[in-house]
Design a protein around this motif. Structure first.
Motif, PDB file in Angstrom:
ATOM      1  N   TYR A  47       0.397  -1.264   0.074  1.00 42.17           N
ATOM      2  CA  TYR A  47      -0.231  -0.160  -0.278  1.00 42.17           C
ATOM      3  C   TYR A  47       0.813   1.500  -0.245  1.00 42.17           C
ATOM      4  O   TYR A  47       0.789   2.631  -0.400  1.00 42.17           O
ATOM      5  CB  TYR A  47      -1.134   0.151   0.683  1.00 42.17           C
ATOM      6  CG  TYR A  47      -2.226  -0.786   1.231  1.00 42.17           C
ATOM      7  CD1 TYR A  47      -2.617  -0.927  -0.552  1.00 42.17           C
ATOM      8  CD2 TYR A  47      -2.507  -2.289   2.165  1.00 42.17           C
ATOM      9  CE1 TYR A  47      -4.108  -1.823  -0.244  1.00 42.17           C
ATOM     10  CE2 TYR A  47      -3.521  -3.041   1.745  1.00 42.17           C
ATOM     11  CZ  TYR A  47      -4.323  -2.863   0.505  1.00 42.17           C
ATOM     12  OH  TYR A  47      -5.423  -3.116   0.637  1.00 42.17           O
ATOM     13  N   HIS A  49       2.177   2.002  -2.370  1.00 40.94           N
ATOM     14  CA  HIS A  49       2.687   2.361  -3.939  1.00 40.94           C
ATOM     15  C   HIS A  49       1.288   2.180  -4.734  1.00 40.94           C
ATOM     16  O   HIS A  49       0.290   2.360  -3.871  1.00 40.94           O
ATOM     17  CB  HIS A  49       3.458   0.944  -4.704  1.00 40.94           C
ATOM     18  CG  HIS A  49       4.998   0.908  -4.520  1.00 40.94           C
ATOM     19  ND1 HIS A  49       5.811   1.341  -5.248  1.00 40.94           N
ATOM     20  CD2 HIS A  49       5.702   0.318  -3.491  1.00 40.94           C
ATOM     21  CE1 HIS A  49       6.925   1.409  -5.025  1.00 40.94           C
ATOM     22  NE2 HIS A  49       6.681   0.832  -4.039  1.00 40.94           N
ATOM     23  N   ASP A  50       1.668   3.167  -5.576  1.00 39.54           N
ATOM     24  CA  ASP A  50       0.261   3.158  -6.250  1.00 39.54           C
ATOM     25  C   ASP A  50      -0.665   2.812  -7.426  1.00 39.54           C
ATOM     26  O   ASP A  50       0.550   1.908  -8.241  1.00 39.54           O
ATOM     27  CB  ASP A  50      -0.327   4.955  -6.722  1.00 39.54           C
ATOM     28  CG  ASP A  50      -0.937   5.108  -7.659  1.00 39.54           C
ATOM     29  OD1 ASP A  50      -2.329   4.643  -6.866  1.00 39.54           O
ATOM     30  OD2 ASP A  50      -1.357   6.995  -8.324  1.00 39.54           O
ATOM     31  N   TRP A  51      -1.508   1.800  -6.872  1.00 44.35           N
ATOM     32  CA  TRP A  51      -1.446   0.937  -7.652  1.00 44.35           C
ATOM     33  C   TRP A  51      -3.037   0.728  -8.344  1.00 44.35           C
ATOM     34  O   TRP A  51      -4.090   0.945  -6.631  1.00 44.35           O
ATOM     35  CB  TRP A  51      -1.544  -0.861  -7.688  1.00 44.35           C
ATOM     36  CG  TRP A  51      -1.517  -0.819  -6.142  1.00 44.35           C
ATOM     37  CD1 TRP A  51      -0.531  -0.566  -5.610  1.00 44.35           C
ATOM     38  CD2 TRP A  51      -2.483  -1.916  -5.541  1.00 44.35           C
ATOM     39  NE1 TRP A  51      -0.372  -1.440  -4.424  1.00 44.35           N
ATOM     40  CE2 TRP A  51      -2.026  -2.310  -4.306  1.00 44.35           C
ATOM     41  CE3 TRP A  51      -3.369  -2.202  -6.306  1.00 44.35           C
ATOM     42  CZ2 TRP A  51      -2.611  -2.784  -3.291  1.00 44.35           C
ATOM     43  CZ3 TRP A  51      -4.644  -2.881  -4.999  1.00 44.35           C
ATOM     44  CH2 TRP A  51      -4.088  -3.544  -3.711  1.00 44.35           C
ATOM     45  N   ASP A  52      -4.026  -0.015  -9.433  1.00 42.67           N
ATOM     46  CA  ASP A  52      -5.620   0.045  -9.291  1.00 42.67           C
ATOM     47  C   ASP A  52      -5.551  -1.719  -9.165  1.00 42.67           C
ATOM     48  O   ASP A  52      -6.630  -1.708  -8.789  1.00 42.67           O
ATOM     49  CB  ASP A  52      -6.397   0.722 -10.184  1.00 42.67           C
ATOM     50  CG  ASP A  52      -6.177   1.946 -10.993  1.00 42.67           C
ATOM     51  OD1 ASP A  52      -5.791   2.484 -10.145  1.00 42.67           O
ATOM     52  OD2 ASP A  52      -4.922   2.247 -11.696  1.00 42.67           O
ATOM     53  N   GLU A 103      -7.011   2.080   3.502  1.00 45.51           N
ATOM     54  CA  GLU A 103      -6.327   1.525   2.107  1.00 45.51           C
ATOM     55  C   GLU A 103      -7.585   0.114   1.778  1.00 45.51           C
ATOM     56  O   GLU A 103      -8.043  -0.578   1.317  1.00 45.51           O
ATOM     57  CB  GLU A 103      -5.040   1.438   1.700  1.00 45.51           C
ATOM     58  CG  GLU A 103      -4.451   2.933   2.103  1.00 45.51           C
ATOM     59  CD  GLU A 103      -3.837   3.399   2.902  1.00 45.51           C
ATOM     60  OE1 GLU A 103      -4.481   2.727   4.170  1.00 45.51           O
ATOM     61  OE2 GLU A 103      -2.336   4.124   2.569  1.00 45.51           O
ATOM     62  N   ARG A 163      -9.125  -0.397  -5.649  1.00 44.87           N
ATOM     63  CA  ARG A 163      -8.422  -1.037  -5.625  1.00 44.87           C
ATOM     64  C   ARG A 163      -8.826  -2.622  -5.575  1.00 44.87           C
ATOM     65  O   ARG A 163      -9.885  -2.238  -4.703  1.00 44.87           O
ATOM     66  CB  ARG A 163      -7.199  -0.825  -4.720  1.00 44.87           C
ATOM     67  CG  ARG A 163      -6.195   0.346  -4.541  1.00 44.87           C
ATOM     68  CD  ARG A 163      -5.465   0.686  -3.415  1.00 44.87           C
ATOM     69  NE  ARG A 163      -5.057   1.717  -2.768  1.00 44.87           N
ATOM     70  CZ  ARG A 163      -3.746   1.179  -3.400  1.00 44.87           C
ATOM     71  NH1 ARG A 163      -2.696   0.741  -3.736  1.00 44.87           N
ATOM     72  NH2 ARG A 163      -3.607   2.790  -2.885  1.00 44.87           N
ATOM     73  N   LYS A 229      -3.189   1.476 -13.729  1.00 41.30           N
ATOM     74  CA  LYS A 229      -1.968   0.758 -12.868  1.00 41.30           C
ATOM     75  C   LYS A 229      -2.842  -0.169 -12.628  1.00 41.30           C
ATOM     76  O   LYS A 229      -2.357  -0.716 -11.126  1.00 41.30           O
ATOM     77  CB  LYS A 229      -1.887   2.270 -11.793  1.00 41.30           C
ATOM     78  CG  LYS A 229      -2.053   3.508 -12.148  1.00 41.30           C
ATOM     79  CD  LYS A 229      -1.552   4.535 -11.099  1.00 41.30           C
ATOM     80  CE  LYS A 229      -2.287   6.099 -11.899  1.00 41.30           C
ATOM     81  NZ  LYS A 229      -2.088   6.840 -10.866  1.00 41.30           N
TER      82      LYS A 229
END
Length: 298
Positions: A47, A49-52, A103, A163, A229
């Motif tokens: 978490y 890092h930025d990701w979808d 998150e 996410r 992402k």
């Protein structure tokens, strides 16, 4: 474990299994030594890092992915990532913590890994679908990737999550197309390798083949979700005799276990696939234990 306890266990193991018992005791001593250095590791939480969409390939070493990455157009890049764990249980416990509750609550988690039952200590996901509960192949001793993909597509279209995390069991053994172990009286390839029943290059080749098996199934997911992402990574690697160790013992901070791939891509939903799998969670109380035994954890 104290030294005296280790000596007592060693005597018992030798009496029970002879030279193989002695080797097991030496391996436990090595693991204990590495665990004393675990605090030095600097693994990164997912978490941070930025990701979808985060796709987790269970037990995939960085150098294993590096060997096949050029064969797959959807793997646009590959980087090294330092995992917080050297086993699935450790990875789950260290990533999904109270520090990342917000998150977690905005994440759909679709998993084929039975460790989720006991090691997901924070379970308040937007949706948590433990597909291993109802789509396990008892004869094979694992779960096929198609079941994970089907549920991920269905849930992504239904919820359009901020996410999504999708955890496949491959390349973790059992090796689907060419299993190791059946002819040697062992349940996993690492034990066969440790005892000298099979060559390292044979295990590596089948390990790589199991990675390609799951990678060959990923395009179905990648063509049927929208995500800008996307990260394809792993929870941990595996040891094939390095440092005299095998498999993926917890709290062992060596690169073969902690350095995993971090591949980036972008995907768009074509709508070509319609999910059909209907989840069912009416399972016996010991289902997680039996699934973990199939994977060599018990």
């Amino acid at each position: 474990m104290t030294f005296i306890e280790w000596v007592q266990d060693t005597v018992h193991n030798v009496n029970e299994d002879g030279w193989d018992g002695a080797k097991d005791s030496v391996e436990q001593l090595r693991i204990g030594a590495f665990r004393r250095l675990d605090w030095l590791s600097n693994g990164v939480h997912i978490y941070e890092h930025d990701w979808d969409l985060l796709i987790v390939l269970d037990g995939c070493r960085y150098d294993l992915m590096e060997e096949v990455v050029e064969e797959y157009n959807f793997l646009e890049s590959i980087e090294r990532f330092n995992s917080v764990g050297s086993s699935s249980s450790e990875w789950l416990r260290r990533n999904f913590t109270e520090d990342y509750r917000d998150e977690i609550e905005h994440t759909i988690h679709v998993t084929g890994n039975p460790n989720s039952k006991q090691d997901l200590l924070v379970r308040e996901f937007s949706v948590l679908d433990e597909v291993w509960e109802y789509e396990w192949d008892d004869d094979l001793g694992t779960i096929y990737p198609d079941a994970i993909t089907d549920r991920a597509i269905a849930l992504h279209r239904e919820h359009s999550p901020e996410r999504m995390l999708v955890h496949y069991m491959q390349p973790h053994h059992p090796f689907i197309e060419n299993p190791i172990g059946e002819g040697f009286g062992e349940s996993d390839p690492w034990s066969c390798l440790q005892k000298g029943d099979v060559q390292r290059e044979t295990v590596w080749q089948k390990y790589r083949q199991n990675l390609k098996y799951v990678l060959n199934h990923l395009p179905l997911l990648l063509r049927n979700v929208d995500a800008e992402k996307v990260i394809i990574t792993a929870d941990h690697g595996n040891l094939l005799g390095e440092y005299g160790l095998y498999g993926h013992p917890a709290k062992v901070a060596v690169s073969e276990l902690r350095t995993v791939p971090w591949c980036k891509t972008t995907v768009e939903d074509t709508g070509e696939y319609e999910p059909t799998l209907v989840p069912s969670h009416d399972q016996a109380a010991d289902v997680a234990e039996r699934r973990l035994a199939d994977l060599g954890y018990r």
